[in-house]
Design a protein around this motif. Structure first.
Motif, PDB file in Angstrom:
ATOM      1  N   LEU A 169      -4.877  -3.555  -4.785  1.00 13.99           N
ATOM      2  CA  LEU A 169      -3.970  -4.248  -3.882  1.00 13.99           C
ATOM      3  C   LEU A 169      -4.093  -5.758  -4.065  1.00 13.99           C
ATOM      4  N   GLU A 227       0.818  -1.210   0.000  1.00  9.83           N
ATOM      5  CA  GLU A 227       0.000   0.000   0.000  1.00  9.83           C
ATOM      6  C   GLU A 227       0.854   1.263   0.000  1.00  9.83           C
ATOM      7  N   VAL A 259       0.976   3.507  -3.124  1.00  6.89           N
ATOM      8  CA  VAL A 259      -0.258   4.070  -3.668  1.00  6.89           C
ATOM      9  C   VAL A 259      -0.090   5.514  -4.108  1.00  6.89           C
TER      10      VAL A 259
END
Length: 241
Positions: free
Chosen positions: A103, A87, A90
């Motif tokens: 994800l 993550e 991102v």
């Protein structure tokens, strides 16, 4: 026919994404690449790219591949959906104009929602004039391609245009009104001397705006109302992605 590419160094991950695509009711051609180098060397235009950020094969990783794609001065650019197991990547994804990220392990329902919106954007883009995601400029006999997402704003100065970039400053002879016409609705001219990238506006008042790099620029009182309308349209469009 929509052409979709999957770039992931893991064969099971490519196969899984391909199965999710085939499960959608969308006529398309699917091509697979095991590395960034293979993807760059591939033939044919790509409409939608599912790209693994953490490519482990030799050569560029997914983020580097996305930057190379965005630097190309092609008439069209693919919609990029990043696929990542981490993550923390991102926010980097949006620096290269990524449409969305997924994800790992990829959730089927979220994939379906993202896929549907991406296809809608591609179809909308085909029905309208499509703009390049990069600006081709020349200075002192040398050419340079500048990704639009690298530009904070453009300033007019003594028959030149000065681009304030994430990685420095670039200037060349030109007219700001010509760039205004070329760049489309991601940019707005807030003053006779400033053309700003709406993606990096962090705040504004009736007299000035603040950009993501901390700089403050004057807003012409004659431009204020049109700026607000343009900015709200831009934000609304982005929120709908």
């Amino acid at each position: 026919m929509i052409r979709i590419a999957i770039c992931d160094d893991e064969a099971p991950a490519r196969a899984y994404l391909a199965s999710l695509i085939r499960a959608r009711d969308c006529p398309c051609e699917i091509v697979e690449y095991a590395s960034a180098s293979d993807c760059l060397a591939g033939s044919g235009e790509i409409d939608l790219l599912f790209l693994d950020i953490g490519l482990n094969a030799a050569g560029p990783d997914g983020m580097e591949l996305a930057r190379k794609i965005r630097e190309q001065s092609a008439a069209t650019q693919p919609v990029i959906v990043f696929v990542t197991g981490y993550e923390r990547y991102v926010f980097d994804a949006f620096d290269v104009g990524a449409f969305q990220y997924l994800l790992k392990p990829v959730d089927e329902e979220k994939f379906a929602r993202v896929f549907t919106r991406a296809i809608e954007q591609i179809k909308t883009g085909r029905a309208q004039p499509r703009f390049s995601h990069a600006l081709a400029l020349q200075s002192a006999g040398a050419s340079r391609t500048v990704p639009l997402d690298n530009i904070y704003y453009i300033e007019s100065s003594n028959h030149k245009v000065v681009l304030r970039l994430k990685d420095g400053v670039f200037s060349c002879y030109g007219k700001i009104r010509d760039l205004e016409a070329e760049l489309g609705d991601q940019f707005f001219r807030i003053h006779k001397g400033y053309l700003v990238n709406l993606a990096y506006v962090e705040g504004y008042s009736k007299t000035e705006l603040t950009l993501a790099n901390g700089e403050k620029l004057l807003i012409s009182k004659y431009k204020y109302q049109d700026f607000v309308k343009a900015y709200l349209r831009f934000v609304k469009k982005g929120a709908g992605l």
